[in-house]
Write a protein that holds these residues in place. Structure first.
Motif, PDB file in Angstrom:
ATOM      1  N   VAL A 320       0.857  -1.193   0.000  1.00 14.57           N
ATOM      2  CA  VAL A 320       0.000   0.000   0.000  1.00 14.57           C
ATOM      3  C   VAL A 320       0.888   1.237   0.000  1.00 14.57           C
ATOM      4  N   THR A 321       0.253   2.382  -0.187  1.00 19.32           N
ATOM      5  CA  THR A 321       0.941   3.670  -0.036  1.00 19.32           C
ATOM      6  C   THR A 321       0.223   4.450   1.055  1.00 19.32           C
ATOM      7  N   VAL A 322       1.005   4.918   2.023  1.00 18.17           N
ATOM      8  CA  VAL A 322       0.447   5.603   3.190  1.00 18.17           C
ATOM      9  C   VAL A 322       0.816   7.081   3.127  1.00 18.17           C
ATOM     10  N   LEU A 323      -0.147   7.944   3.417  1.00 11.96           N
ATOM     11  CA  LEU A 323       0.053   9.397   3.392  1.00 11.96           C
ATOM     12  C   LEU A 323      -0.243   9.977   4.774  1.00 11.96           C
ATOM     13  N   PHE A 324       0.651  10.811   5.275  1.00  8.91           N
ATOM     14  CA  PHE A 324       0.422  11.580   6.493  1.00  8.91           C
ATOM     15  C   PHE A 324       0.478  13.063   6.143  1.00  8.91           C
ATOM     16  N   ALA A 325      -0.505  13.815   6.638  1.00 14.80           N
ATOM     17  CA  ALA A 325      -0.512  15.269   6.463  1.00 14.80           C
ATOM     18  C   ALA A 325      -0.712  15.920   7.822  1.00 14.80           C
ATOM     19  N   ILE A 372      -3.841  13.970   9.423  1.00 12.85           N
ATOM     20  CA  ILE A 372      -4.629  12.985   8.673  1.00 12.85           C
ATOM     21  C   ILE A 372      -3.710  11.846   8.265  1.00 12.85           C
ATOM     22  N   MET A 373      -4.201  10.619   8.451  1.00 10.87           N
ATOM     23  CA  MET A 373      -3.521   9.438   7.905  1.00 10.87           C
ATOM     24  C   MET A 373      -4.438   8.819   6.870  1.00 10.87           C
ATOM     25  N   ALA A 374      -3.924   8.604   5.666  1.00  8.74           N
ATOM     26  CA  ALA A 374      -4.717   8.002   4.593  1.00  8.74           C
ATOM     27  C   ALA A 374      -3.935   6.850   3.980  1.00  8.74           C
ATOM     28  N   VAL A 375      -4.678   5.873   3.462  1.00  7.08           N
ATOM     29  CA  VAL A 375      -4.088   4.686   2.845  1.00  7.08           C
ATOM     30  C   VAL A 375      -4.617   4.574   1.417  1.00  7.08           C
ATOM     31  N   PHE A 376      -3.726   4.289   0.479  1.00  9.23           N
ATOM     32  CA  PHE A 376      -4.093   4.098  -0.923  1.00  9.23           C
ATOM     33  C   PHE A 376      -3.728   2.667  -1.332  1.00  9.23           C
ATOM     34  N   GLY A 377      -4.652   2.027  -2.060  1.00  6.34           N
ATOM     35  CA  GLY A 377      -4.437   0.634  -2.457  1.00  6.34           C
ATOM     36  C   GLY A 377      -5.152  -0.349  -1.559  1.00  6.34           C
ATOM     37  N   SER A 453       4.981   8.481   8.454  1.00  4.76           N
ATOM     38  CA  SER A 453       4.791   9.472   9.514  1.00  4.76           C
ATOM     39  C   SER A 453       6.084  10.255   9.762  1.00  4.76           C
ATOM     40  N   ARG A 454       7.219   9.561   9.756  1.00  3.04           N
ATOM     41  CA  ARG A 454       8.503  10.233   9.999  1.00  3.04           C
ATOM     42  C   ARG A 454       8.895  11.134   8.826  1.00  3.04           C
ATOM     43  N   LEU A 455       8.554  10.734   7.606  1.00 11.89           N
ATOM     44  CA  LEU A 455       8.824  11.583   6.445  1.00 11.89           C
ATOM     45  C   LEU A 455       8.025  12.880   6.544  1.00 11.89           C
ATOM     46  N   GLU A 456       6.782  12.771   6.992  1.00  7.89           N
ATOM     47  CA  GLU A 456       5.975  13.986   7.175  1.00  7.89           C
ATOM     48  C   GLU A 456       6.621  14.905   8.208  1.00  7.89           C
TER      49      GLU A 456
END
Length: 502
Positions: A320-325, A372-377, A453-456
């Protein structure tokens, strides 16, 4: 009356759920005794509330699940799988008895049957008045279970019989839904009579089973001599049957058969209507819950899958691809504004960000304050092909989130201005549903999530940082600037990061 079925040491066990309910646990005082170390002494209870069965966790040590979801209290539906320790118990919303289609016990070799159309029914004026009243009562019932009981009560009121059965098709199986009089023992009925009604759409009338069916010894010993079997026809297809039988010769007349056929024809439409209404209600409740964190089209597909299969699939490991904003400087912003202003600002911001995530078929895993935490895939239905574009959609969503945030800020007062930073990472994660059917939480866990999360956290205000695997998937579709290997908080090894420029 429903039942619970499960297997212990290779033996199939079945328990009727009566109005008194059932207790489940390790102690011998329970109605269902499950002798295992991780089963509590008094683990759970099934109780009837009206016509609905409910499962209650009695504060057990290791919990109770329904369709692999942990519950405290849950209304049960047909086909639900209850998990208690290592035991898997199936709830069946059906007659407690097992109805056996067995011609060795009830052996017809011929029948007096024919297709009876509604316009061919020979009903007197008093019968038509009675039929109209029955139709009115049946048509007022929306609850599926209540309707099935009412149909059989109406049939037996106009055509008294020793036994009455309402059986419905469920896939290739013929399921007993109502058996009167109610009991717990197995009962046998004629497979040939039922097959004729189902396959040929014929209403079968036998005046004396010994004569009509060549006097099989089992029929004589069972003292079953007269029967009516009417199909429940819907657009020419039989969705089930109503069967009545009684001891004694000449128990049923052609008028009795016509009354049963008339009620069966009307009941078939009402039963299908109630079934669809119940299914749509369940889908609606589930979809409403799912739409809190899934895009509407994904929520609709998931609700449909659960309605068809009766359960969610097991948690799984997948790419998956995880996004943190996260909002930069939100604490300072909160100090300058009133609580109401902060709430309004945050709600509008989260609404805009969520809309963007949904447009790219992302899943909102959770809101963490202003983050916000979102998951793609994911989630992905079991029969769907693997999504190969989730990394691209996540990065595209991140860019649009930045643009949406800038549009918001441009229309606010300068005192409300803020920036956001975003981290995106691709890799393996463990994904699944947790909670109950009425309150679900979907989440992803694993190092992929932690790295995102750490990249954000490492990203500059207004920037999007992505990991190496994400960059590999999208480097030909976005302009990237390599940021080198970063020492991210909580990570022993350095992580190669990229900044999305456009």
């Amino acid at each position: 009356m429903a039942r619970l079925t499960f297997t212990v040491n290779g033996e199939l066990c079945s328990f009727a759920v009566t109005e008194h309910g059932l207790t489940i646990g390790r102690q011998l005082e329970n109605e269902i005794v499950l002798n295992h170390a991780i089963v509590s002494r008094k683990h759970a209870r099934v109780e009837m509330r009206g016509r609905q069965a409910w499962l209650i966790d009695l504060e057990s040590r290791n919990g109770v699940t329904v369709n692999r979801l942990r519950i405290k209290e849950e209304q049960l539906s047909d086909g639900d799988l209850i998990g208690i320790g290592p035991f898997e118990i199936q709830f069946e919303d059906r007659a407690a008895q097992s109805v056996v289609l067995d011609d060795n016990q009830y052996f017809p070799i011929a029948s007096d049957g024919r297709v009876v159309q509604t316009h061919e029914l020979h009903l007197e004026t008093v019968d038509l008045q009675q039929f109209y009243a029955i139709g009115m009562r049946i048509n007022q019932i929306l609850d599926y279970r209540e309707l099935l009981d009412q149909v059989m009560e109406e049939v037996l009121r106009v055509v008294p019989a020793q036994r009455g059965f309402l059986l419905l098709r469920k896939g290739e199986e013929l399921v007993p839904r109502v058996v009167l009089p109610a009991g717990t023992g197995d009962v046998a009925i004629s497979g040939s009579i039922v097959a004729k009604a189902l396959q040929e759409g014929e209403a079968v009338l036998t005046r004396d089973a010994r004569l009509d069916f060549a006097g099989a010894n089992s029929i004589i010993s069972a003292n079953i001599r007269s029967a009516i079997c009417a199909p429940l026809l819907l657009q020419g297809n039989a969705i089930g049957v109503i069967l009545l039988d009684s001891a004694g010769r000449e128990q049923f007349s052609e008028r009795d058969r016509d009354l049963v056929v008339a009620i069966a024809n009307f009941a078939a439409v009402a039963i299908e209507r109630a079934r669809l209404t119940d299914e749509l209600r369940q889908q609606g409740e589930l979809r409403k819950n799912l739409e809190r964190f899934l895009s509407p089209n994904v929520a609709k597909a998931l609700a449909r899958y659960v309605a068809q299969h009766g359960k969610l699939w097991e948690a799984q490991e997948q790419t998956v691809t995880v996004l943190f904003a996260d909002v930069k400087g939100f604490t300072a912003l909160s100090e300058r504004l009133s609580p109401r202003e902060v709430q309004d600002l945050l709600n509008e911001y989260l609404h805009e960000m969520t809309d963007v995530i949904f447009r790219y078929n992302g899943t909102v895993d959770k809101y963490i304050g202003d983050g916000i935490m979102a998951v793609f895939g994911a989630p992905r239905l079991p029969d769907e092909p693997e999504d190969t574009q989730h990394a691209f959609r996540a990065v595209a969503a991140a860019l649009e989130m930045q643009a949406a945030q800038q549009r918001l800020v441009s229309k606010w007062e300068p005192s409300k201005a803020f920036t956001i930073r975003i981290g995106v990472n691709t890799g393996m994660a463990y994904t699944g549903f947790f909670g109950t059917r009425h309150r679900l939480e979907y989440t992803a866990i694993g190092d992929t999530v932690n790295t995102a999360s750490r990249l954000e956290s490492a990203a500059e205000p207004g920037a999007i940082f992505i990991g190496q695997d994400t960059a590999t998937h999208v480097n030909d579709r976005f302009t990237l600037q390599e940021m080198g290997e970063l020492q991210l908080k909580g990570k022993q090894q350095r992580v190669r990061a990229f900044k999305v420029m456009s």
